[in-house]
Write a protein that holds these residues in place. Structure first.
Motif, short mmCIF file in Angstrom:
data_model
loop_
_atom_site.label_atom_id
_atom_site.label_comp_id
_atom_site.label_asym_id
_atom_site.label_seq_id
_atom_site.Cartn_x
_atom_site.Cartn_y
_atom_site.Cartn_z
N THR A 68 23.93 -21.46 21.68
CA THR A 68 24.85 -22.42 22.29
C THR A 68 24.20 -23.79 22.49
O THR A 68 24.87 -24.82 22.35
N THR A 69 22.90 -23.80 22.81
CA THR A 69 22.21 -25.08 22.99
C THR A 69 22.06 -25.80 21.66
O THR A 69 22.32 -27.02 21.56
N TRP A 70 21.67 -25.08 20.65
CA TRP A 70 21.47 -25.65 19.32
C TRP A 70 22.80 -26.07 18.70
O TRP A 70 22.93 -27.12 18.08
N ALA A 71 23.83 -25.25 18.89
CA ALA A 71 25.14 -25.53 18.30
C ALA A 71 25.75 -26.83 18.82
O ALA A 71 26.56 -27.46 18.14
N ALA A 72 25.39 -27.22 20.02
CA ALA A 72 25.91 -28.47 20.57
C ALA A 72 25.42 -29.68 19.77
O ALA A 72 26.02 -30.76 19.83
N ASP B 285 23.00 -16.11 10.68
CA ASP B 285 23.29 -15.29 9.50
C ASP B 285 22.02 -14.67 8.92
O ASP B 285 22.09 -13.65 8.23
N SER B 286 20.86 -15.30 9.22
CA SER B 286 19.60 -14.79 8.67
C SER B 286 19.01 -13.66 9.51
O SER B 286 18.07 -12.98 9.07
N LEU B 287 19.55 -13.45 10.71
CA LEU B 287 19.01 -12.42 11.59
C LEU B 287 19.50 -11.04 11.17
O LEU B 287 20.62 -10.88 10.66
N GLN C 202 23.57 -25.56 11.15
CA GLN C 202 22.21 -25.03 11.09
C GLN C 202 22.07 -23.80 11.99
O GLN C 202 21.38 -22.84 11.62
N THR C 203 22.74 -23.82 13.12
CA THR C 203 22.71 -22.67 14.03
C THR C 203 23.35 -21.46 13.37
O THR C 203 22.82 -20.34 13.45
#
Length: 289
Positions: A183-187, A198-200, A192-193
């Motif tokens: 949620t922090t990165w998506a803001a 998807d890579s996890l 990219q988030t």
């Protein structure tokens, strides 16, 4: 004749005396004035003592020198101290992280205090805070502290944390941490988030974070979110993403939300999502009234 002259003489004498009395200075016959009384003394103005600083002021003006006294002052009220614990240790760590760590270790809620220290420390020296966490033992407390690291990490450098948090994603207690980074990165960079998620490998943390991402992304930028969703292959994770996205846009574009639910391959999830959409729209409309 002499008798008449004597009478006239006496008459003139008394007339002169009366005139002389009438011309006397009034002050000469007035009673003396009483001496003037001194003015009453002016009451001494007593300056009240200054009001003690508020809790907010103590935290705002915290320094390494006054931190111990501020801590003692705030601790005097056990009812309000829990409300001040996090901002106090955040502020203390920003000025003296080692002393703040020592203080946090003595707290009843030591893990909450330490998490606040990490957050404040990260705001001033993210590399040092990150190094300290790396030296901690693995487990739920380490994940808890990493979450504070993410909260305060510079937004333009969040990708730096992706790899090490990806290593934690399979941990059963990693959901709050992975969701916090998401949620922090998506803001700042939702695409990219999404690529990172998807890579996890499949995990509860990934599933929950994916739903959080598309709820947020759908509300902030539904066009870009829908374009990215269209590139995903059919997987259970994609189904969760579509469900969250449909719920995010249901209030503003219910027809599009319904159209998206038809692409959910899991029949149970599709039914749950379809049932939820009218409720979301109805709640939104009632909230606007």
């Amino acid at each position: 004749m002499p008798a008449i002259r004597s009478h006239i003489t006496l008459t003139l004498f008394f007339s002169i005396v009366l005139v002389a009395c009438d011309r006397k200075d009034p002050a000469a016959v007035s009673p003396p004035e009483s001496p003037a009384l001194p003015p009453p003394p002016i009451a001494e103005q007593i300056t009240p003592p200054p009001a003690p600083p508020s809790a907010e002021e103590l935290v705002q003006n915290l320094t390494p020198e006054n931190a111990a006294q501020a801590h003692a002052t705030l601790h005097q009220n056990p009812e309000t101290w829990p409300d001040h614990l996090t901002p106090f240790y955040r502020a203390w760590a920003a000025t003296d992280p080692n002393a703040a760590l020592a203080g946090a270790a003595d707290e009843k809620e030591s893990h909450a205090a330490t998490a606040a220290v990490v957050e404040g420390w990260t705001s001033t020296d993210p590399a040092a805070a990150r190094a300290w966490i790396r030296n901690q033992t693995t487990g739920p407390h380490r994940l808890y502290y990493q979450r504070s690291l993410v909260k305060a990490w510079p937004s333009h450098r969040l990708a730096e944390l992706a790899e090490e948090i990806a290593r934690e994603a399979a941990h059963p207690d990693a959901t709050p941490l992975v969701t916090q980074l998401t949620t922090t990165w998506a803001a700042h960079n939702p695409t990219q988030t999404a690529q990172w998620l998807d890579s996890l490998p499949d995990s509860t943390a990934r599933t929950q974070a994916t739903q959080a991402l598309y709820l947020q992304w759908g509300a902030d930028d539904p066009t870009t979110a829908s374009e990215y969703l269209a590139t995903l292959t059919e997987t259970p994770t994609r189904d969760r993403a579509i469900s969250a996205f449909a719920r995010a846009i249901a209030a503003e574009d219910p027809n599009a939300a319904i159209a998206w639910t038809t692409q959910i391959t899991d029949p149970n999830l599709r039914s749950q999502t379809t049932t939820a959409l009218p409720k979301i729209k109805s709640y939104h409309e009632s909230d606007l009234k």
